[in-house]
Design an enzyme around this catalytic site. Structure first.
Site, PDB file in Angstrom:
ATOM      1  N   HIS A 122       0.828  -1.207   0.000  1.00  0.00           N
ATOM      2  CA  HIS A 122       0.000   0.000   0.000  1.00  0.00           C
ATOM      3  C   HIS A 122       0.857   1.249   0.000  1.00  0.00           C
ATOM      4  O   HIS A 122       2.035   1.203   0.343  1.00  0.00           O
ATOM      5  CB  HIS A 122      -0.958   0.014   1.196  1.00  0.00           C
ATOM      6  N   CYS A 123       0.245   2.345  -0.402  1.00  0.00           N
ATOM      7  CA  CYS A 123       0.940   3.624  -0.432  1.00  0.00           C
ATOM      8  C   CYS A 123      -0.073   4.754  -0.306  1.00  0.00           C
ATOM      9  O   CYS A 123      -1.093   4.764  -0.995  1.00  0.00           O
ATOM     10  CB  CYS A 123       1.713   3.764  -1.738  1.00  0.00           C
TER      11      CYS A 123
END
Length: 146
Positions: free
Chosen positions: A67-68
């Site tokens: 994720h980011c």
């Protein structure tokens, strides 16, 4: 926010393959980019790799949730990939990963990625659910399971 609403059909790959962790992360970012939710794909890609360097998102049981949170993201989104043969992902349990969900979250105060991560994690604890996703024959079937 519903998990299904974040997942665009064009961002799902059911018969993925990858040479390793870097390769699969690049493929996941490319899948996410197809949804149109990323403003700057290369900045987002760098963010995904930077997050992964902090610690693996291979949570075990054949699952990874990279994720980011980034200003490069226009709106929250998910990409998904099933890798039937598995890929080495430096997972916490040392096992290969077969199911990946990539989270894209805009850099806002509400920390939407934590909400998505939490909901997704609860769903993925159900072995019947993850097995159904891994054996889905079509993107529509995958989406209906979600």
């Amino acid at each position: 926010m519903r998990i299904r609403d974040l997942l665009a059909a064009e961002s799902i790959e059911l018969n993925g393959s990858a040479a390793g962790k870097q390769d699969v992360l690049n493929k996941m970012v490319d899948l996410m980019a197809k949804s149109g939710k990323i403003r700057d794909v290369e900045t987002y890609r760098k963010g995904v790799f930077a997050r992964e360097e902090e610690g693996t998102t291979g949570i075990g049981e054949g699952i990874a949730i990279p994720h980011c949170k980034s200003a490069a993201v226009k709106q929250a989104g998910l990409a998904a990939m099933v890798i039937p043969d598995g890929v080495d992902f430096d997972s916490l349990d040392g096992e290969p990963v077969h199911l990946l969900f990539l989270i894209a979250a805009p850099d806002t105060a509400d920390n939407v990625h934590l909400d998505v991560l939490s909901k997704l994690s609860v769903l993925l604890m159900d072995e019947d659910f993850t097995n159904a996703l891994k054996s889905a024959k079509t993107v529509d079937e995958f989406l209906s399971i979600i």
